[in-house]
Design a protein around this motif. Structure first.
Motif, PDB file in Angstrom:
ATOM      1  N   PRO A  13     101.518  52.867  49.205  1.00  0.00           N
ATOM      2  CA  PRO A  13     101.426  54.240  48.721  1.00  0.00           C
ATOM      3  C   PRO A  13     100.084  54.532  48.047  1.00  0.00           C
ATOM      4  N   SER A  14      99.020  53.987  48.609  1.00  0.00           N
ATOM      5  CA  SER A  14      97.722  54.202  47.979  1.00  0.00           C
ATOM      6  C   SER A  14      97.311  55.664  48.050  1.00  0.00           C
ATOM      7  N   GLY A  15      97.804  56.384  49.102  1.00  0.00           N
ATOM      8  CA  GLY A  15      97.474  57.800  49.249  1.00  0.00           C
ATOM      9  C   GLY A  15      97.912  58.591  48.025  1.00  0.00           C
ATOM     10  N   TRP A  16      99.125  58.305  47.564  1.00  0.00           N
ATOM     11  CA  TRP A  16      99.705  59.013  46.425  1.00  0.00           C
ATOM     12  C   TRP A  16      98.906  58.716  45.160  1.00  0.00           C
ATOM     13  N   ARG A  17      98.562  57.403  45.013  1.00  0.00           N
ATOM     14  CA  ARG A  17      97.822  57.035  43.815  1.00  0.00           C
ATOM     15  C   ARG A  17      96.417  57.648  43.839  1.00  0.00           C
ATOM     16  N   ARG A  18      95.808  57.622  45.038  1.00  0.00           N
ATOM     17  CA  ARG A  18      94.474  58.194  45.165  1.00  0.00           C
ATOM     18  C   ARG A  18      94.528  59.691  44.859  1.00  0.00           C
ATOM     19  N   ALA A  19      95.615  60.328  45.322  1.00  0.00           N
ATOM     20  CA  ALA A  19      95.772  61.758  45.089  1.00  0.00           C
ATOM     21  C   ALA A  19      95.845  62.051  43.593  1.00  0.00           C
ATOM     22  N   LEU A  20      96.594  61.205  42.874  1.00  0.00           N
ATOM     23  CA  LEU A  20      96.723  61.415  41.432  1.00  0.00           C
ATOM     24  C   LEU A  20      95.362  61.304  40.756  1.00  0.00           C
ATOM     25  N   GLY A  21      94.603  60.298  41.183  1.00  0.00           N
ATOM     26  CA  GLY A  21      93.275  60.118  40.614  1.00  0.00           C
ATOM     27  C   GLY A  21      92.397  61.317  40.894  1.00  0.00           C
ATOM     28  N   LYS A  22      92.508  61.814  42.135  1.00  0.00           N
ATOM     29  CA  LYS A  22      91.680  62.946  42.518  1.00  0.00           C
ATOM     30  C   LYS A  22      92.094  64.197  41.741  1.00  0.00           C
ATOM     31  N   ALA A  23      93.416  64.371  41.597  1.00  0.00           N
ATOM     32  CA  ALA A  23      93.908  65.547  40.894  1.00  0.00           C
ATOM     33  C   ALA A  23      93.425  65.539  39.443  1.00  0.00           C
ATOM     34  N   ARG A  24      93.316  64.320  38.869  1.00  0.00           N
ATOM     35  CA  ARG A  24      92.930  64.226  37.473  1.00  0.00           C
ATOM     36  C   ARG A  24      91.492  64.710  37.268  1.00  0.00           C
ATOM     37  N   SER A  25      90.653  64.507  38.290  1.00  0.00           N
ATOM     38  CA  SER A  25      89.256  64.891  38.117  1.00  0.00           C
ATOM     39  C   SER A  25      89.031  66.372  38.442  1.00  0.00           C
ATOM     40  N   ASN A  26      90.094  67.068  38.876  1.00  0.00           N
ATOM     41  CA  ASN A  26      89.981  68.486  39.231  1.00  0.00           C
ATOM     42  C   ASN A  26      90.195  69.333  37.961  1.00  0.00           C
ATOM     43  N   PRO A  27      89.206  70.178  37.598  1.00  0.00           N
ATOM     44  CA  PRO A  27      89.338  70.926  36.343  1.00  0.00           C
ATOM     45  C   PRO A  27      90.553  71.856  36.311  1.00  0.00           C
ATOM     46  N   THR A  28      90.884  72.465  37.451  1.00  0.00           N
ATOM     47  CA  THR A  28      92.051  73.365  37.482  1.00  0.00           C
ATOM     48  C   THR A  28      93.315  72.616  37.071  1.00  0.00           C
ATOM     49  N   THR A  29      93.513  71.437  37.679  1.00  0.00           N
ATOM     50  CA  THR A  29      94.704  70.659  37.361  1.00  0.00           C
ATOM     51  C   THR A  29      94.719  70.289  35.894  1.00  0.00           C
ATOM     52  N   ALA A  30      93.547  69.875  35.379  1.00  0.00           N
ATOM     53  CA  ALA A  30      93.481  69.444  33.981  1.00  0.00           C
ATOM     54  C   ALA A  30      93.906  70.584  33.058  1.00  0.00           C
ATOM     55  N   VAL A  31      93.377  71.787  33.303  1.00  0.00           N
ATOM     56  CA  VAL A  31      93.754  72.935  32.468  1.00  0.00           C
ATOM     57  C   VAL A  31      95.253  73.212  32.607  1.00  0.00           C
ATOM     58  N   PHE A 269     101.918  82.305  31.230  1.00  0.00           N
ATOM     59  CA  PHE A 269     101.178  81.059  31.030  1.00  0.00           C
ATOM     60  C   PHE A 269     101.910  79.856  31.621  1.00  0.00           C
ATOM     61  N   LEU A 270     103.226  79.794  31.447  1.00  0.00           N
ATOM     62  CA  LEU A 270     103.949  78.645  31.995  1.00  0.00           C
ATOM     63  C   LEU A 270     103.858  78.641  33.523  1.00  0.00           C
ATOM     64  N   VAL A 271     104.057  79.808  34.136  1.00  0.00           N
ATOM     65  CA  VAL A 271     103.980  79.882  35.607  1.00  0.00           C
ATOM     66  C   VAL A 271     102.562  79.526  36.064  1.00  0.00           C
ATOM     67  N   LEU A 272     101.565  80.072  35.361  1.00  0.00           N
ATOM     68  CA  LEU A 272     100.176  79.799  35.727  1.00  0.00           C
ATOM     69  C   LEU A 272      99.869  78.303  35.613  1.00  0.00           C
ATOM     70  N   GLY A 273     100.282  77.704  34.501  1.00  0.00           N
ATOM     71  CA  GLY A 273     100.036  76.265  34.301  1.00  0.00           C
ATOM     72  C   GLY A 273     100.657  75.448  35.427  1.00  0.00           C
ATOM     73  N   LEU A 274     101.917  75.754  35.773  1.00  0.00           N
ATOM     74  CA  LEU A 274     102.594  74.998  36.823  1.00  0.00           C
ATOM     75  C   LEU A 274     101.909  75.211  38.170  1.00  0.00           C
ATOM     76  N   ASN A 275     101.494  76.457  38.448  1.00  0.00           N
ATOM     77  CA  ASN A 275     100.791  76.720  39.703  1.00  0.00           C
ATOM     78  C   ASN A 275      99.486  75.943  39.781  1.00  0.00           C
ATOM     79  N   MET A 276      98.773  75.845  38.643  1.00  0.00           N
ATOM     80  CA  MET A 276      97.499  75.126  38.636  1.00  0.00           C
ATOM     81  C   MET A 276      97.727  73.646  38.928  1.00  0.00           C
ATOM     82  N   VAL A 277      98.759  73.062  38.300  1.00  0.00           N
ATOM     83  CA  VAL A 277      99.048  71.650  38.545  1.00  0.00           C
ATOM     84  C   VAL A 277      99.448  71.439  40.003  1.00  0.00           C
ATOM     85  N   GLY A 278     100.351  72.291  40.479  1.00  0.00           N
ATOM     86  CA  GLY A 278     100.837  72.157  41.856  1.00  0.00           C
ATOM     87  C   GLY A 278      99.711  72.302  42.870  1.00  0.00           C
ATOM     88  N   ASP A 279      98.823  73.261  42.614  1.00  0.00           N
ATOM     89  CA  ASP A 279      97.684  73.492  43.497  1.00  0.00           C
ATOM     90  C   ASP A 279      96.782  72.276  43.580  1.00  0.00           C
TER      91      ASP A 279
END
Lengths: 292, 313
Positions: A13-31, A269-279
């Motif tokens: 499942p390296s794809g999933w782990r790599r995805a998590l790492g990538k998502a972490r470096s994305n500013p939208t997800t972080a916010v 704000f809650l909907v926006l936050g969840l959309n940002m993470v999901g995106d």
């Protein structure tokens, strides 16, 4: 690692782990994560952090504008808006998390089994899912809650019902492709049962897609719960819900506009936050975008 | 073309029957006797039996099912349990308001979303693109009643540009349009946001294709390459999203109608919920689904118009 395990084990499942790492470096997800965590903490810690009892009425302080005593003002019964918002967050989060968890498990299992079995059974199941999809989700939720009664558990059931079909589709498509792969055939050749192949070998491979979908649908679930409460089909008063508070504020919009604005902003704000993470998660797991 | 339309029409019939069956089942599995709900706990057994006969609940389930399906397919949904008036007539009286609102929001969504999406795609990762991405994410996070209340506070109560009450005289077109502005923006916001995103990604994909390079090499003006060659090939996903979101628009129109105090299907459904008017709810569910099936049909037909390859299949 034994030979059989090596042969049968699905791709790591390296794809999933790599995805998590990538998502972490994305500013939208972080916010998005920061927004969600703040709201969740405020809701969970409401019993300790809320300045007032959310149901305590104070007729001498009705419809107070925001002040040092009441940071976000008070409603028509003199109840503190900030405290009610914090407690109301618990309802929003419980209902949406419960509904999406249920929909992901039920819908995911339907899609997995239907795709794996295939043939006429698959055709029939997907036809039923298509019919479910042809109801506008808010209308379906509205009618189910109205028929079952506005209780917390019924809200969970109604919202889950509107989300089952999309999860079934998301789980089915990759299952159709995976069941043709060598590791599935190898597993069957080794005498593993269908159940074992399905849940131990196919399921881990589709989990990331179901989870990304779950985050995006969580945002929808929050919105639907708030909408139902706004219509008057949410958890009954005096329990604070964000949608119900917005409705109360809307009824008093001429005297106290902040009453409708603050809960509205909380939902937004809650909907926006969840959309940002999901995106962010989706971009990170989408194979088409992975190589960019 | 006529054969294509007929085939699609026939394909919609089983879906409609399945929808009707599901509605019938949902309404029947509700705990409690509707007659008891209408008459209250104090009702005599004779009164309940009489109401059963009037509502047709004394017949077998199969008989109820077949008469429901056959009359629904003819456009007859029976009478309201509460008012006793024909459901078809009550719905027809307010349907224009809901259709006005849904269509206007759809047009708003396309008119804003398509140009912004193209603009963002042409400036990939530039300022416009980032702004469009952030704003569209914000737009699709707005629950309709929240955007509605914010618009109402700003433009009706603070600046007083638009009326607070949304009921309009259907024969006065100016009045009808004026009162439609705020509800349309409130309801169309999510649609505009989604269309922006879909247009952006579809345009990015289509602008990367070989035929775009060919067109440019031939010396076709850039504007024409974008709007004709690019957009036409990007329009299938856009039409798909518009079709899918009409369902969401119809659902959300309930909230818009509450906030802006407009007549429409949403007002009726909320009234029926409060009064436990089961026959009305049953009829409304079918009408909503019927509208969605029609939209899906139109979407399918549009595919054929946009892309001749679809029709040939």
């Amino acid at each position: 690692m034994s030979v059989t395990q090596e042969l049968v084990a699905p791709p790591a499942p390296s794809g999933w782990r790599r995805a998590l790492g990538k998502a972490r470096s994305n500013p939208t997800t972080a916010v998005g994560v920061v927004i969600c965590v703040i709201i969740m903490l405020a809701a969970v810690l409401a019993p300790w952090l809320a300045p007032y009892d959310p149901a305590e009425q104070d007729i001498f302080n009705r419809l107070q504008p925001p002040s040092a005593d009441f940071l976000l003002g008070t409603d028509q019964f003199g109840r503190d808006i900030l405290s009610r918002l914090m407690w109301g967050g618990q309802i929003s989060l419980t209902v949406s998390l419960g509904a999406i968890f249920a929909a992901a498990i039920i819908g995911g299992a339907i899609g997995l089994v239907s795709g794996y079995i295939g043939g006429r059974f698959d055709l029939l199941v997907m036809q039923v899912m298509d019919v479910l999809l042809s109801f506008p989700s808010l209308i379906l939720g509205l009618i189910v809650v109205a028929l079952l009664g506005p209780e917390l558990i019924n809200l969970v059931v109604a919202i889950a019902l509107t989300a089952i079909a999309p999860f079934a589709r998301v789980a089915r498509a990759p299952t159709l492709a995976l069941k043709e792969r060598a590791f599935v055939e190898a597993g069957r050749a080794l005498g593993f049962s269908h159940t074992r192949v399905l849940f131990r070998h196919i399921l881990p491979n589709i989990l990331s897609e179901v989870m990304v979908m779950g985050t995006l649908w969580l945002a929808t679930a929050v919105r639907v719960e708030a909408s139902l409460s706004f219509i008057g089909l949410g958890v009954k008063p005096p329990t604070a819900t964000w949608g119900g508070m917005t409705r109360d504020g809307f009824e008093n919009i001429l005297d106290a506009p902040w009453l409708a604005v603050f809960p509205g902003i909380a939902i937004l704000f809650l909907v926006l936050g969840l959309n940002m993470v999901g995106d962010g998660l989706r971009d990170a797991t989408d194979p088409k975008l992975r190589n960019e | 073309m006529i054969g294509f339309v007929l085939r699609r029409l026939l394909a919609a019939v089983p879906t409609l029957i399945a929808v009707l069956t599901l509605v019938f089942i949902i309404v029947r599995i509700v705990p409690g006797d509707p007659a008891l709900v209408i008459l209250g706990d104090q009702a005599t057994p004779e009164a309940i039996a009489a109401l059963h006969v009037r509502l047709g609940l004394d017949r077998s389930l199969w008989a109820q099912y077949f008469s429901f399906i056959s009359s629904a397919l003819m456009g007859d949904f029976g009478v309201s349990m509460v008012t006793g008036r024909s459901i078809t007539a009550e719905v027809a009286a307010v349907l224009p308001h809901t259709i006005d609102l849904t269509l206007a929001s759809m047009v708003f969504g396309v008119a804003v979303g398509v140009p912004v999406g193209i603009w963002a795609a042409l400036n990939r990762n530039g300022v416009v693109d980032v702004a469009a991405r952030v704003l569209s994410l914000l737009g699709l996070s707005f629950p309709v009643f929240v955007s509605g209340i914010f618009l109402l506070l700003a433009f009706s109560l603070h600046w007083r540009w638009f009326p607070v009450i949304g009921a309009s005289d259907l024969s006065d077109y100016g009045d009808r349009l004026h009162k439609l502005v705020l509800p349309t923006v409130a309801l169309g916001l999510i649609m505009a946001a989604y269309i922006t995103r879909v247009t952006r990604s579809a345009m990015l994909q289509s602008l990367g294709e070989d035929y775009i390079r060919t067109a440019r090499a031939k010396g076709v003006p850039w504007r024409r390459v974008v709007w004709v060659h690019g957009l036409r090939n990007a329009s299938i996903p856009i039409v798909t999203v518009v079709g899918l979101y009409v369902g969401i628009l119809l659902g959300n129109s309930v909230l818009t109608e509450i906030v802006f105090n407009r007549p429409g299907l949403g007002k009726i459904i909320v009234g029926a919920l409060n009064q436990r008017d089961y026959t009305m709810l049953q009829g409304l569910m079918v009408i909503y689904c019927f509208l969605i099936v029609v939209v899906n049909l139109i979407t399918d037909l549009l595919y054929g118009v946009i892309d001749p390859r679809v029709k040939a299949e």
